[in-house]
Design a protein around this motif. Structure first.
Motif, PDB file in Angstrom:
ATOM      1  N   LEU A 277       0.843  -1.195   0.000  1.00  0.00           N
ATOM      2  CA  LEU A 277       0.000   0.000   0.000  1.00  0.00           C
ATOM      3  C   LEU A 277       0.876   1.242   0.000  1.00  0.00           C
ATOM      4  N   GLN A 278       0.500   2.240  -0.803  1.00  0.00           N
ATOM      5  CA  GLN A 278       1.199   3.521  -0.800  1.00  0.00           C
ATOM      6  C   GLN A 278       0.542   4.430   0.229  1.00  0.00           C
ATOM      7  N   ASP A 279       1.168   4.536   1.397  1.00  0.00           N
ATOM      8  CA  ASP A 279       0.669   5.432   2.436  1.00  0.00           C
ATOM      9  C   ASP A 279       1.078   6.858   2.089  1.00  0.00           C
ATOM     10  N   ILE A 280       0.516   7.859   2.808  1.00  0.00           N
ATOM     11  CA  ILE A 280       0.856   9.255   2.505  1.00  0.00           C
ATOM     12  C   ILE A 280       1.590   9.958   3.649  1.00  0.00           C
ATOM     13  N   GLY A 281       1.851   9.249   4.748  1.00  0.00           N
ATOM     14  CA  GLY A 281       2.631   9.844   5.830  1.00  0.00           C
ATOM     15  C   GLY A 281       1.839  10.693   6.804  1.00  0.00           C
ATOM     16  N   VAL A 282       0.495  10.616   6.721  1.00  0.00           N
ATOM     17  CA  VAL A 282      -0.388  11.409   7.592  1.00  0.00           C
ATOM     18  C   VAL A 282      -1.168  10.444   8.483  1.00  0.00           C
ATOM     19  N   ARG A 283      -1.125  10.666   9.807  1.00  0.00           N
ATOM     20  CA  ARG A 283      -1.702   9.710  10.761  1.00  0.00           C
ATOM     21  C   ARG A 283      -3.170   9.397  10.505  1.00  0.00           C
ATOM     22  N   SER A 284      -3.943  10.390  10.122  1.00  0.00           N
ATOM     23  CA  SER A 284      -5.391  10.194   9.983  1.00  0.00           C
ATOM     24  C   SER A 284      -5.783   9.450   8.710  1.00  0.00           C
ATOM     25  N   TYR A 285      -4.845   9.262   7.794  1.00  0.00           N
ATOM     26  CA  TYR A 285      -5.128   8.488   6.583  1.00  0.00           C
ATOM     27  C   TYR A 285      -5.227   7.024   6.992  1.00  0.00           C
ATOM     28  N   THR A 286      -6.303   6.342   6.628  1.00  0.00           N
ATOM     29  CA  THR A 286      -6.651   5.090   7.291  1.00  0.00           C
ATOM     30  C   THR A 286      -5.865   3.862   6.841  1.00  0.00           C
ATOM     31  N   PHE A 287      -4.937   4.008   5.916  1.00  0.00           N
ATOM     32  CA  PHE A 287      -4.186   2.839   5.464  1.00  0.00           C
ATOM     33  C   PHE A 287      -3.381   2.212   6.601  1.00  0.00           C
ATOM     34  N   ILE A 288      -2.864   3.044   7.518  1.00  0.00           N
ATOM     35  CA  ILE A 288      -2.114   2.516   8.657  1.00  0.00           C
ATOM     36  C   ILE A 288      -3.040   1.719   9.574  1.00  0.00           C
ATOM     37  N   SER A 289      -4.272   2.176   9.735  1.00  0.00           N
ATOM     38  CA  SER A 289      -5.225   1.444  10.564  1.00  0.00           C
ATOM     39  C   SER A 289      -5.577   0.101   9.933  1.00  0.00           C
ATOM     40  N   THR A 290      -5.726   0.083   8.612  1.00  0.00           N
ATOM     41  CA  THR A 290      -5.984  -1.185   7.917  1.00  0.00           C
ATOM     42  C   THR A 290      -4.797  -2.130   8.063  1.00  0.00           C
ATOM     43  N   LEU A 291      -3.585  -1.586   7.910  1.00  0.00           N
ATOM     44  CA  LEU A 291      -2.383  -2.384   8.141  1.00  0.00           C
ATOM     45  C   LEU A 291      -2.409  -2.993   9.546  1.00  0.00           C
ATOM     46  N   TYR A 292      -2.757  -2.177  10.542  1.00  0.00           N
ATOM     47  CA  TYR A 292      -2.804  -2.629  11.934  1.00  0.00           C
ATOM     48  C   TYR A 292      -3.767  -3.806  12.074  1.00  0.00           C
TER      49      TYR A 292
ATOM     50  N   VAL B 207       4.154 -10.099   5.106  1.00  0.00           N
ATOM     51  CA  VAL B 207       5.251  -9.485   4.350  1.00  0.00           C
ATOM     52  C   VAL B 207       4.823  -8.085   3.930  1.00  0.00           C
ATOM     53  N   ILE B 208       5.661  -7.093   4.240  1.00  0.00           N
ATOM     54  CA  ILE B 208       5.416  -5.706   3.813  1.00  0.00           C
ATOM     55  C   ILE B 208       6.341  -5.382   2.649  1.00  0.00           C
ATOM     56  N   LEU B 209       5.772  -4.955   1.531  1.00  0.00           N
ATOM     57  CA  LEU B 209       6.573  -4.435   0.418  1.00  0.00           C
ATOM     58  C   LEU B 209       6.667  -2.926   0.614  1.00  0.00           C
ATOM     59  N   ASP B 210       7.844  -2.452   0.960  1.00  0.00           N
ATOM     60  CA  ASP B 210       7.960  -1.071   1.416  1.00  0.00           C
ATOM     61  C   ASP B 210       7.917  -0.068   0.273  1.00  0.00           C
ATOM     62  N   ARG B 211       7.500   1.147   0.634  1.00  0.00           N
ATOM     63  CA  ARG B 211       7.360   2.257  -0.313  1.00  0.00           C
ATOM     64  C   ARG B 211       7.794   3.559   0.351  1.00  0.00           C
ATOM     65  N   PRO B 212       8.113   4.602  -0.452  1.00  0.00           N
ATOM     66  CA  PRO B 212       8.532   5.875   0.135  1.00  0.00           C
ATOM     67  C   PRO B 212       7.402   6.570   0.884  1.00  0.00           C
ATOM     68  N   ASN B 213       7.778   7.327   1.894  1.00  0.00           N
ATOM     69  CA  ASN B 213       6.871   8.309   2.464  1.00  0.00           C
ATOM     70  C   ASN B 213       6.923   9.519   1.527  1.00  0.00           C
ATOM     71  N   PRO B 214       5.816   9.902   0.892  1.00  0.00           N
ATOM     72  CA  PRO B 214       5.866  10.974  -0.103  1.00  0.00           C
ATOM     73  C   PRO B 214       6.245  12.337   0.480  1.00  0.00           C
ATOM     74  N   LEU B 215       6.122  12.508   1.796  1.00  0.00           N
ATOM     75  CA  LEU B 215       6.542  13.762   2.432  1.00  0.00           C
ATOM     76  C   LEU B 215       8.009  13.712   2.858  1.00  0.00           C
TER      77      LEU B 215
ATOM     78  N   HIS C 297       4.449  11.531  10.622  1.00  0.00           N
ATOM     79  CA  HIS C 297       5.370  10.652  11.346  1.00  0.00           C
ATOM     80  C   HIS C 297       6.710  10.433  10.670  1.00  0.00           C
ATOM     81  N   GLY C 298       6.841  10.749   9.390  1.00  0.00           N
ATOM     82  CA  GLY C 298       8.125  10.637   8.705  1.00  0.00           C
ATOM     83  C   GLY C 298       8.623   9.216   8.527  1.00  0.00           C
ATOM     84  N   CYS C 299       7.744   8.222   8.559  1.00  0.00           N
ATOM     85  CA  CYS C 299       8.135   6.819   8.424  1.00  0.00           C
ATOM     86  C   CYS C 299       7.563   6.225   7.144  1.00  0.00           C
ATOM     87  N   THR C 300       8.192   5.173   6.679  1.00  0.00           N
ATOM     88  CA  THR C 300       7.599   4.374   5.614  1.00  0.00           C
ATOM     89  C   THR C 300       6.581   3.423   6.257  1.00  0.00           C
ATOM     90  N   ILE C 301       5.764   2.803   5.435  1.00  0.00           N
ATOM     91  CA  ILE C 301       4.775   1.870   5.969  1.00  0.00           C
ATOM     92  C   ILE C 301       5.461   0.660   6.606  1.00  0.00           C
TER      93      ILE C 301
END
Length: 458
Positions: free
Chosen positions: A177-192, A206-214, A241-245
């Motif tokens: 998943l391409q996350d956007i680096g913003v806590r309220s964007y729900t992709f992190i919650s789905t990951l959780y 398995v996580i296929l990592d992607r850049p944090n666009p910010l 948060h400045g992290c990748t997924i």
């Protein structure tokens, strides 16, 4: 620019051309190439200079000089998985959490690599909010579906967490998943929730990592208070948060944040890292194309906009361009004094963010009191702090907008969930500037120390 830099460095070599007192034949080494200067010594200096320039042109066309800046191609997690021939998936029944924005660096959808792959069987596709094709509006129910004959199980429909039956179909789950680096964007919650299901079923993830666009260095905002955890903020991290997924998943797993039925758990986690991505890179540095991750995140500037204005939008007081071609890139308030707002905006100096008056933007002239927002591409702006500062200044200038009678209770509740606290709303309404600004980055220093243990990239 590259040629100019190479020319400057090369001209320094010209003065090393040997004189007649030295050996008759000399060679200049340029990244593995040798050039004979015996003949050059008999030409006039200007002619020699021109010939040297021609040599430079030949060298440039074959890219023999070291590349300047971020020239190395970034390999995303999916690229590395493909290059390594999917070895970690051999012979397994696979579940894939993804959407159409998850693509390789060659723009091919991740799901296309997984469908009909002879090395494993794709048994289930899981999708987050907005659905596989990223077109379902925020907060709207996403139904189950199918793609390429594979069932799609929506994790923003009847359930937010994969069911025991769905997990029984797979031996391993892959997240791309391409996350956007913003806590309220729900992709992190789905990951959780997927991590939770994997821990429950003892199934590897398995996580296929992607850049944090910010970028990987922009960390801004207060840390979410645990009592305000929700699907728009599920773990105690700052708003930006400045992290990748992959790094977020690593943190969740190791910090004991993963709980199921009140019991702390861990999942069997593997992160397929990117190659050649650097933390200081913004999205434009990656040379990757952005694919819409939701209806209003059509571009990286929309991400910068939601990072700055997303919280403000929860109050329902502002027009932020949501639903237009410029989501989170316009700003206006109806029924306020135009000159007063223009003065307020002009006095706020947000480095890297420009407010352009609507009078210069004819396509926006239907909006009252509208500003077009432009973001610098090379700035690590504190977007959350900027946006929340703007909000408080508006509260001071136009207090009538912030009465409890004007604000709807459901919007107040959502504002508190998205900010991860009740303190910011309460101090905003009360006009308590000291408490408000003291809280804006509460817990940030502690988070930065914690985060340092989980950074996978320099």
């Amino acid at each position: 620019m590259q040629l100019c830099n190479i020319t400057r460095s090369f001209l320094g070599k010209i003065i090393e051309i040997p004189t007649n007192k030295q050996k008759n034949t000399s060679k200049l080494h340029i990244q593995g190439r040798f050039f004979n200067f015996e003949i050059l010594q008999n030409f006039f200096p200007m002619v020699r200079l021109l010939l040297c320039f021609l040599i430079l042109c030949i060298s440039c066309t074959t890219e023999v000089f070291p590349k300047v800046g971020y020239q190395q191609k970034i390999l995303l997690g999916i690229d590395v998985l493909v290059r390594d021939d999917f070895k970690i998936l051999y012979g397994k029944r696979v579940g894939l959490l993804t959407n159409s924005a998850s693509r390789s660096s060659s723009k091919k959808m991740t799901v296309e690599y997984f469908v009909n792959n002879p090395k494993f069987t794709l048994n289930a596709i899981f999708t987050p909010e907005h659905g596989f094709f990223t077109t379902v509006p925020a907060g709207k129910y996403v139904p189950d579906d199918s793609l390429y004959g594979v069932p799609i199980f929506s994790l923003y429909g009847n359930n937010r967490k994969p069911t025991p039956y769905q997990m029984s179909l797979v031996d391993i789950v892959v997240v791309d998943l391409q996350d956007i680096g913003v806590r309220s964007y729900t992709f992190i919650s789905t990951l959780y929730k997927v991590m939770e299901a994997c821990a429950d079923a003892n199934i590897p993830l398995v996580i296929l990592d992607r850049p944090n666009p910010l970028g990987g260095n922009l960390v801004d905002g207060n840390v979410l208070e645990p009592q305000w955890a929700s699907f728009v903020g599920i773990v105690p991290i700052p708003y930006l948060h400045g992290c990748t997924i992959g790094e977020i998943a690593f943190m969740i797993n190791e910090e004991g944040w993963l709980k199921s039925n009140g019991v702390t758990k861990k999942c069997d986690l593997t992160i397929v890292k990117m190659e050649n991505w650097k933390r200081q890179m913004n999205w434009e540095d990656t040379n990757l194309e952005w694919f819409q991750t939701s209806p209003n995140i059509k571009s990286v500037d929309a991400i910068r906009g939601i990072a700055m204005f997303g919280v403000l939008g929860e109050l329902g007081l502002f027009n932020l361009g949501v639903g237009t071609d410029l989501p989170f890139q316009v700003f206006s308030i109806r029924n306020v004094n135009v000159k007063k707002l223009e003065k307020l905006v002009s006095e706020l100096k947000f480095d890297g963010v420009a407010f352009i008056n609507k009078e210069k933007q004819k396509h926006l002239e239907k909006e009252h009191n509208t500003f077009l927002i432009k973001f610098a591409k090379n700035k690590e702006c504190k977007y959350y702090t900027f946006g929340m500062t703007l909000l408080f200044e508006i509260r001071k200038a136009f207090p009538h907008l912030f009465s409890y009678e004007r604000l709807k209770s459901r919007r107040i509740e959502m504002f508190k969930k998205v900010t991860g606290t009740s303190v910011l709303f309460d101090s905003l309404i009360q006009g308590d500037e000291t408490e408000y600004f003291n809280y804006l980055n509460k817990g940030l220093d502690e988070f930065l120390k914690l985060r340092s243990k989980y950074l996978l990239y320099k």
